[in-house]
Scaffold this motif. Structure first.
Motif, PDB file in Angstrom:
ATOM      1  N   GLU A   1       0.565   9.272  -8.594  1.00 58.88           N
ATOM      2  CA  GLU A   1      -0.236   8.982  -7.403  1.00 58.88           C
ATOM      3  C   GLU A   1       0.342   7.781  -6.667  1.00 58.88           C
ATOM      4  OE1 GLU A   1      -4.102   8.456  -9.173  1.00 58.88           O
ATOM      5  OE2 GLU A   1      -3.770   6.347  -9.567  1.00 58.88           O
ATOM      6  N   TRP A   2      -0.067   7.635  -5.405  1.00 51.49           N
ATOM      7  CA  TRP A   2       0.409   6.503  -4.631  1.00 51.49           C
ATOM      8  C   TRP A   2      -0.097   5.199  -5.256  1.00 51.49           C
ATOM      9  CZ3 TRP A   2       4.329   6.688  -1.644  1.00 51.49           C
ATOM     10  CH2 TRP A   2       4.631   7.842  -0.929  1.00 51.49           C
ATOM     11  N   ASP A   3       0.791   4.246  -5.322  1.00 50.76           N
ATOM     12  CA  ASP A   3       0.528   2.955  -5.948  1.00 50.76           C
ATOM     13  C   ASP A   3       0.149   1.928  -4.892  1.00 50.76           C
ATOM     14  OD1 ASP A   3       0.569   0.852  -7.820  1.00 50.76           O
ATOM     15  OD2 ASP A   3       2.694   0.479  -7.496  1.00 50.76           O
ATOM     16  N   GLN A   4      -0.712   0.999  -5.293  1.00 51.87           N
ATOM     17  CA  GLN A   4      -0.955  -0.211  -4.517  1.00 51.87           C
ATOM     18  C   GLN A   4      -0.677  -1.381  -5.442  1.00 51.87           C
ATOM     19  OE1 GLN A   4      -4.106  -0.689  -1.636  1.00 51.87           O
ATOM     20  NE2 GLN A   4      -4.921   1.307  -2.253  1.00 51.87           N
TER      21      GLN A   4
ATOM     22  N   ARG B   1       0.844  -1.189   0.000  1.00 51.91           N
ATOM     23  CA  ARG B   1       0.000   0.000   0.000  1.00 51.91           C
ATOM     24  C   ARG B   1       0.882   1.242   0.000  1.00 51.91           C
ATOM     25  NH1 ARG B   1      -2.475  -3.974   2.831  1.00 51.91           N
ATOM     26  NH2 ARG B   1      -4.713  -4.259   2.507  1.00 51.91           N
ATOM     27  N   GLU B   2       0.591   2.152  -0.920  1.00 44.64           N
ATOM     28  CA  GLU B   2       1.295   3.428  -1.007  1.00 44.64           C
ATOM     29  C   GLU B   2       2.807   3.248  -0.884  1.00 44.64           C
ATOM     30  OE1 GLU B   2      -0.488   6.385   1.522  1.00 44.64           O
ATOM     31  OE2 GLU B   2      -2.498   5.877   0.835  1.00 44.64           O
TER      32      GLU B   2
ATOM     33  N   ILE C   1       5.328   6.074  -5.906  1.00 41.45           N
ATOM     34  CA  ILE C   1       4.541   6.989  -6.722  1.00 41.45           C
ATOM     35  C   ILE C   1       4.519   6.417  -8.136  1.00 41.45           C
ATOM     36  CG2 ILE C   1       4.383   9.314  -7.692  1.00 41.45           C
ATOM     37  CD1 ILE C   1       3.817   9.266  -4.722  1.00 41.45           C
TER      38      ILE C   1
END
Length: 186
Positions: A169-172, A161-162, A165
């Motif tokens: 945006e934050w990646d999952q 989780r997060e 980037i």
């Protein structure tokens, strides 16, 4: 142990083969699409970028050392149409660790082609490749990709989780894997 496969790899409906210069237009039909690039590190590619990508893939047909990749064009036996690509990356020769991946033209989704191609590549990895463990990863939102991993018998080992980037945006990310003994006993 190095892996120098004999090509093409043939499954019921597919031929997996090394890329050729003549594949640029077919690759461009799917790699130029925003819906394909959405979950890839690349953006949608121009024709010139596709030509460069195909040129790089032409030589990626064997595993000799850590970091080497086998990237194969996937085409329909019935028509010869190139519909996607599969990859096998050798992360560690000593630990016999690999990673599988795929990119397919959405026009051919829902027909089981990605599953069939990935199975053929896993047969190569766990057979002549003698790889111990193969992993795969995808964006959490890419349901078709993680469901494919589950159809292959891979287990979800991580949900990051997060952790990075990705495209602003934050990646999952999900990570799946399967062991050689699990693949051979299925």
């Amino acid at each position: 142990m190095a892996l120098y496969p004999e090509y093409p790899l043939i499954s019921d409906r597919l031929r997996l083969r090394p890329f050729t210069r003549g594949d640029v237009d077919a690759v461009y039909t799917y790699r130029s699409r925003d819906d394909v690039a959405r979950y890839l590190f690349d953006v949608a590619l121009s024709r010139e970028e596709c030509a460069l990508a195909v040129q790089q893939r032409i030589g990626q047909v064997a595993l000799e050392k850590d970091g080497d990749k086998i990237i194969l064009a996937v085409e329909l036996l019935s028509t010869g149409s190139l519909i996607g690509e599969v990859s096998l990356t050798w992360h560690s020769a000593d630990a016999r660790q690999g990673e599988i991946g795929w990119i397919f033209n959405p026009d051919y989704q829902g027909e089981g082609y990605a599953t069939e191609a990935a199975r053929a590549l896993l047969d190569l990895a766990f057979g002549p490749g003698d790889i111990h463990r193969v992993s795969a990863r995808c964006d959490v939102r890419n349901g078709s990709s993680w469901r494919l991993m589950e159809r292959l018998g891979m287990r979800r080992e991580a949900h990051f989780r997060e952790h990075a980037i990705f495209k602003g945006e934050w990646d999952q990310e999900f990570v799946y894997a399967i062991l050689r003994r699990e693949w051979l006993s299925r």
